[in-house]
Design an enzyme around this catalytic site. Structure first.
Site, PDB file in Angstrom:
ATOM      1  CB  CYS A  99      47.164   8.659  -5.405  1.00 18.16           C
ATOM      2  SG  CYS A  99      46.491   9.176  -7.420  1.00 18.16           S
ATOM      3  CG  HIS A 158      46.308   4.964  -9.137  1.00 17.03           C
ATOM      4  ND1 HIS A 158      45.148   4.497  -9.840  1.00 17.03           N
ATOM      5  CD2 HIS A 158      46.980   5.448  -8.614  1.00 17.03           C
ATOM      6  CE1 HIS A 158      44.739   5.932 -10.127  1.00 17.03           C
ATOM      7  NE2 HIS A 158      46.138   6.880  -9.695  1.00 17.03           N
TER       8      HIS A 158
HETATM    9  P1  NAP Z   1      36.859  16.508  -7.077  1.00 15.09           P
HETATM   10  O1  NAP Z   1      36.325  15.821  -6.782  1.00 15.09           O
HETATM   11  O2  NAP Z   1      37.050  17.426  -8.386  1.00 15.09           O
HETATM   12  O3  NAP Z   1      37.020  17.784  -5.747  1.00 15.09           O
HETATM   13  C1  NAP Z   1      37.555  19.189  -5.495  1.00 15.09           C
HETATM   14  C2  NAP Z   1      37.058  20.146  -4.457  1.00 15.09           C
HETATM   15  O4  NAP Z   1      37.380  21.189  -4.928  1.00 15.09           O
HETATM   16  C3  NAP Z   1      35.780  19.696  -4.736  1.00 15.09           C
HETATM   17  O5  NAP Z   1      35.459  20.065  -3.280  1.00 15.09           O
HETATM   18  C4  NAP Z   1      35.672  21.441  -4.993  1.00 15.09           C
HETATM   19  O6  NAP Z   1      34.018  21.654  -4.454  1.00 15.09           O
HETATM   20  C5  NAP Z   1      36.289  22.371  -4.498  1.00 15.09           C
HETATM   21  N1  NAP Z   1      36.885  23.386  -4.700  1.00 15.09           N
HETATM   22  C6  NAP Z   1      36.715  23.542  -5.877  1.00 15.09           C
HETATM   23  N2  NAP Z   1      36.760  24.976  -6.278  1.00 15.09           N
HETATM   24  C7  NAP Z   1      36.698  25.520  -5.063  1.00 15.09           C
HETATM   25  C8  NAP Z   1      37.132  27.200  -4.944  1.00 15.09           C
HETATM   26  N3  NAP Z   1      37.342  27.637  -5.940  1.00 15.09           N
HETATM   27  N4  NAP Z   1      36.861  27.146  -3.556  1.00 15.09           N
HETATM   28  C9  NAP Z   1      36.798  26.334  -2.936  1.00 15.09           C
HETATM   29  N5  NAP Z   1      36.694  25.102  -2.763  1.00 15.09           N
HETATM   30  C10 NAP Z   1      36.872  24.670  -4.367  1.00 15.09           C
HETATM   31  O7  NAP Z   1      38.367  16.568  -7.074  1.00 15.09           O
HETATM   32  P2  NAP Z   1      39.152  15.279  -6.139  1.00 15.09           P
HETATM   33  O8  NAP Z   1      39.444  13.885  -7.075  1.00 15.09           O
HETATM   34  O9  NAP Z   1      38.425  14.567  -5.027  1.00 15.09           O
HETATM   35  O10 NAP Z   1      40.927  15.262  -5.595  1.00 15.09           O
HETATM   36  C11 NAP Z   1      40.647  16.440  -5.021  1.00 15.09           C
HETATM   37  C12 NAP Z   1      42.094  17.173  -5.018  1.00 15.09           C
HETATM   38  O11 NAP Z   1      42.949  15.915  -4.465  1.00 15.09           O
HETATM   39  C13 NAP Z   1      42.886  17.541  -6.178  1.00 15.09           C
HETATM   40  O12 NAP Z   1      44.195  18.915  -5.995  1.00 15.09           O
HETATM   41  C14 NAP Z   1      44.174  15.978  -6.444  1.00 15.09           C
HETATM   42  O13 NAP Z   1      44.364  16.471  -7.894  1.00 15.09           O
HETATM   43  C15 NAP Z   1      43.697  15.205  -5.073  1.00 15.09           C
HETATM   44  N6  NAP Z   1      44.279  14.480  -4.985  1.00 15.09           N
HETATM   45  C16 NAP Z   1      43.192  13.140  -5.779  1.00 15.09           C
HETATM   46  C17 NAP Z   1      43.400  11.949  -6.066  1.00 15.09           C
HETATM   47  C18 NAP Z   1      42.893  10.613  -6.319  1.00 15.09           C
HETATM   48  O14 NAP Z   1      42.840   9.764  -6.498  1.00 15.09           O
HETATM   49  N7  NAP Z   1      41.483  10.937  -6.621  1.00 15.09           N
HETATM   50  C19 NAP Z   1      44.388  11.148  -5.306  1.00 15.09           C
HETATM   51  C20 NAP Z   1      45.818  12.353  -4.701  1.00 15.09           C
HETATM   52  C21 NAP Z   1      45.329  13.850  -4.805  1.00 15.09           C
HETATM   53  P3  NAP Z   1      32.859  21.913  -5.307  1.00 15.09           P
HETATM   54  O15 NAP Z   1      32.041  20.761  -5.087  1.00 15.09           O
HETATM   55  O16 NAP Z   1      31.894  22.942  -4.282  1.00 15.09           O
HETATM   56  O17 NAP Z   1      33.011  22.327  -6.893  1.00 15.09           O
END
Ligand code: NAP
Length: 362
Positions: free
Chosen positions: A149, A242
């Site tokens: 991001c 950001h």
């Molecule tokens: P998050 O809120 O922690 O969400 C993680 C997701 O992954 C949830 O849907 C979770 O499902 C799922 N998950 C976890 N373990 C799993 C498994 N074993 N099998 C299948 N699904 C699983 O994280 P986030 O902030 O949305 O970020 C998601 C991704 O995008 C990450 O890789 C992060 O680095 C990237 N990212 C985030 C941002 C940002 O601004 N937040 C920006 C760019 C990129 P459950 O609800 O069932 O646990």
């Protein structure tokens, strides 16, 4: 140009970024969410029960009652998937989908620096899509990623400058929003009234990803841009947006006014013209002395336009400016949706749909 209608699945649909996908895709002219997947903890539940829905707007009715599936190709009824998976599991799961012949449009970091995986911002490096031809996961399957991001926002400011001038070095201090850490993310006692001068892995990503994105497609590979970057990343108590305080040095003689002019004059490549999520403008330059601010400007262009202000000559380097981008829209779900629109428009999803139909209107 392909303008089919596609059925899409969301991997990691219950998380912060997964929810943003669902919100942004609610009325999308080309894509309809037909499958949602998450971990074993969520699988089997209706989406409305599995997700701790964070947005003020209601869950789109078409998704609310979908049953959350396991993140397995056979379980999902869709033409391609967006991935918002936790990076601890994204590597293996995304590979499984690509091997099963399913295109994966990912947010996760796992394949960003893979030699044959495009690290894509459609207005910046659409030609990098050609790397897909080098991928050998499975018939019809491939992986495309969008940058971290912080990197995304910064690149949106740097690319127009590199088109015009000979950029040599960038020093940047990031003030990063809490939503970048997902949900529940940073503990409230750490976040409120505080600044945390460490975000794991972030400074490395800002040092490496831009050189690939701004690099040149040379035959089958990317020749990295000859650019030196130094980043310091801090977490600040802001919900979304950001802010990057950047100072840049050029090999040629460049002033603050020339930088502001180059940002204002930038035109995105023609291949992006028909994409529904492409913002206009790509970058807005603000003259007010106290702009940009997360509260006031993060929603510009629906969260897809990057805002730049405070463009001035710099007594240490050449020019300094402040840049703001929406981390979960331009920097995550919105950026990935734009990537998928480019893939559709350029015919990379042509083989996918078994029941593709022309939409009534686009
Ligand atoms: P998050 O809120 O922690 O969400 C993680 C997701 O992954 C949830 O849907 C979770 O499902 C799922 N998950 C976890 N373990 C799993 C498994 N074993 N099998 C299948 N699904 C699983 O994280 P986030 O902030 O949305 O970020 C998601 C991704 O995008 C990450 O890789 C992060 O680095 C990237 N990212 C985030 C941002 C940002 O601004 N937040 C920006 C760019 C990129 P459950 O609800 O069932 O646990």
């Amino acid at each position: 140009m392909a303008h089919h209608h596609y059925q899409v699945g969301i991997l990691g649909a219950t998380g912060a970024v997964g929810q943003t996908f669902i919100r942004l895709l609610a009325d999308h002219p080309w894509f309809t969410v037909t499958a949602v997947a998450a971990s074993e903890r969520s699988a089997g539940k209706p989406y409305r029960e599995a997700a701790n829905w964070l947005s003020g707007a209601p869950i789109p009715a078409s998704v609310s009652s979908l049953q959350v599936q396991r993140a397995e190709p056979a379980a999902l009824d869709c033409d391609f998937v967006f991935s918002a998976l936790d990076s601890a599991v994204a590597g293996e799961i995304e590979q499984t989908f690509a091997e099963a012949g399913v295109p994966v449009v990912s947010n996760a970091k796992n394949y960003r620096m893979h030699d044959h995986v495009p690290l894509l911002i459609p207005e910046v490096n659409p030609e990098h899509l050609a790397l897909i031809d080098q991928q050998e996961w499975g018939e019809g399957g491939f992986i495309v990623t969008n940058p971290n991001c912080s990197t995304t926002g910064l690149i949106c400011g740097l690319h127009p400058l590199m088109q015009t001038f000979d950029l040599e070095a960038v020093q940047v201090t990031m003030l990063q929003a809490l939503s970048g850490a997902g949900y529940p993310g940073v503990a409230s006692l750490d976040a409120v009234g505080n600044v945390i001068p460490h975000i794991g892995g972030e400074e490395d990503k800002l040092a490496t990803e831009p050189r690939k994105i701004l690099g040149t497609l040379d035959g089958d590979e990317i020749a990295p841009a000859d650019l030196s970057l130094s980043a310091q990343c801090t977490r600040v108590p802001v919900r979304n947006g950001h802010l990057a305080c950047a100072s840049v040095r050029f090999r040629d003689d460049v002033s603050g006014d020339a930088v502001a002019d180059a940002l204002r004059r930038f035109e995105a490549p023609a291949v992006t013209e028909s994409l529904p999520s492409r913002p206009d403008p790509f970058v807005q330059v603000l003259d007010a002395p106290d702009a940009p601010q997360p509260q006031r400007h993060v929603k510009a262009g629906g969260g897809m336009t990057v805002s730049v202000g405070r463009v001035q000559n710099c007594p240490v380097n050449d020019v300094k400016f402040v840049l703001l981008s929406h981390n979960t829209v331009r920097g995550a779900a919105g950026g990935a949706i734009l990537n998928a629109e480019l893939l559709a428009s350029e015919g990379y999803l042509e083989h996918v749909p078994t029941d593709a139909v022309e939409p009534a209107a686009t």
